[in-house]
Write an enzyme that holds these catalytic residues in place. Structure first.
Site, PDB file in Angstrom:
ATOM      1  N   GLY A   1       0.783  -1.215   0.000  1.00 18.79           N
ATOM      2  CA  GLY A   1       0.000   0.000   0.000  1.00 18.79           C
ATOM      3  C   GLY A   1       0.818   1.270   0.000  1.00 18.79           C
ATOM      4  O   GLY A   1       0.261   2.368   0.105  1.00 18.79           O
ATOM      5  N   ASP A   2       2.142   1.153  -0.106  1.00 15.20           N
ATOM      6  CA  ASP A   2       3.010   2.329  -0.153  1.00 15.20           C
ATOM      7  C   ASP A   2       4.154   2.011  -1.121  1.00 15.20           C
ATOM      8  O   ASP A   2       4.019   1.112  -1.952  1.00 15.20           O
ATOM      9  CB  ASP A   2       3.519   2.681   1.249  1.00 15.20           C
ATOM     10  CG  ASP A   2       3.721   4.189   1.431  1.00 15.20           C
ATOM     11  OD1 ASP A   2       4.402   4.790   0.578  1.00 15.20           O
ATOM     12  OD2 ASP A   2       3.223   4.757   2.415  1.00 15.20           O
TER      13      ASP A   2
END
Length: 373
Positions: free
Chosen positions: A175-176
């Site tokens: 997610g990053d």
């Protein structure tokens, strides 16, 4: 999911088989910085009570195995073998002179019980005067790192104030940022003064709503001599992102990115001096980062909304930005995608489509880029 989910992935420099690289032996590799053949002492996580059933908590087993490695200090180091299975665990720290070896089918799974995730001493890019050194002589190969796309702060691998790091042949979907090289946060990182350098990132495939390969934005100790090549990116926010901000200080220099394929990406290439927040209000606004010697070549993208953005700082322009053989195409082959946006930057561009910006000259004999072209 919070930052603690990322911790386990950051710690696990491991060797989980990702795929059968039929010509791997012929490919260039940096893994020789830590020769595995010297690990004469070999132990198994099962010897310490490890259970790979996906339900039993294995934190204590890993801690005890690593405690044994750390204190016995066998000649040539120790290999900790993790057989096939799903090993539920909280965070644990690795130690020097060890190899964490995952057999095919071995999975480390982070427990979702928050009580198992105590606060730990932060690395330089997350500390506020409590910095600890990153790692040196670290090899991470053949790993798969997974986190939901909507989970915040779940970077895949973050070499932070680290040197001589090899990251190869892995799949990351988080997610990053997939891989982000860092070196300290504003005045705290400047005072700590430990750069990241001599880092190789090779044959990485992955997806993320944020960046594929990133430098920063916490770069106050400096980031130099980074090579990223043979990268495949899908469904990305930004393909390649070099980011910093006022108050960071530090130098970002000699960053080379080549042989990249990206598909369905919001921004292909972004180099910006206005990214990231500050730990507090005590940062020095006159501590300006220096960005120079950024070389990118042989990059191909399809379904890229905006080809690129290069935004330096008025009082510290980015220099030596060298782009060559880059083609970043939009969603519709018949329409042009959004043009590049540039400011406070100098360098050169050769065979770049769409054409980047007037600040990057087309001459092959221009300044710092002449030897690169």
């Amino acid at each position: 999911m919070n930052r603690w989910v990322r911790s386990i992935f950051l710690c696990l420099g491991s060797t989980l088989l990702l795929m059968n690289w039929s010509v791997a032996a012929e490919w260039e590799t940096c893994s020789g910085i830590v020769p595995m053949q010297n690990r004469y002492d070999k132990i198994s996580i099962l010897d310490f009570g490890g259970v790979g059933d996906g339900r039993t908590l294995n934190t204590k087993a890993f801690e005890e195995a690593i405690f044994r490695i750390q204190h016995l200090k066998r000649r040539g180091g120790t290999l900790l073998y993790v057989p096939a299975g799903v090993y539920l665990t909280g965070p644990f720290n690795l130690t020097s002179r060890m190899t964490l070896y995952f057999a095919c089918g071995a999975v480390i799974k982070a427990t979702q019980d928050p009580s198992q995730w105590p606060l730990v001493n932060p690395l330089p890019s997350y500390g506020r005067g409590r910095e600890r050194p990153g790692g040196s002589n670290v090899v991470i190969r053949y790993v798969t790192i997974l986190a939901p796309a909507d989970s915040p702060n779940t970077d895949g691998i973050d070499p932070d104030s680290s040197s001589h790091v090899c990251i190869e042949d892995s799949y990351i979907s988080v997610g990053d940022d997939l891989v982000a090289v860092k070196s300290g946060w504003d005045q705290y990182g400047i005072a700590y003064g430990r750069p990241s350098h001599s880092i190789t990132i090779r044959r990485i495939t992955g997806s993320s709503p944020f960046a594929g390969i990133a430098v920063g934005s916490e770069t106050s100790g400096g980031v130099v001599d980074v090579l990223a090549e043979h990268i495949n990116l899908f469904n990305m926010g930004v393909g390649i992102h070099i980011k910093t901000n006022i108050g960071r200080g530090g130098m970002i220099r000699n960053i080379t990115v080549s042989n990249v394929y990206m598909e369905n990406t919001r921004t292909g290439i972004k180099i910006a001096g206005d990214v990231g927040d500050h730990p507090d209000e005590k940062f020095n606004p006159n501590a300006l980062p220096v960005v120079k010697g950024i070389k990118m070549k042989d990059i191909w993208g399809v379904k890229v909304l905006q080809a690129g953005l290069i935004r330096g700082l008025k009082n510290s322009p980015f220099s030596g930005i060298c782009l060559s053989n880059i083609n970043l195409h939009g969603n519709n082959p018949g329409l042009r995608n959004s043009p590049w946006k540039c400011s406070d930057v100098s360098g050169a561009a050769i065979q770049v489509s769409p054409w980047p910006c007037a600040e990057l000259t087309s001459s092959q004999q221009t300044g710092a880029c002449s030897t690169y072209f």
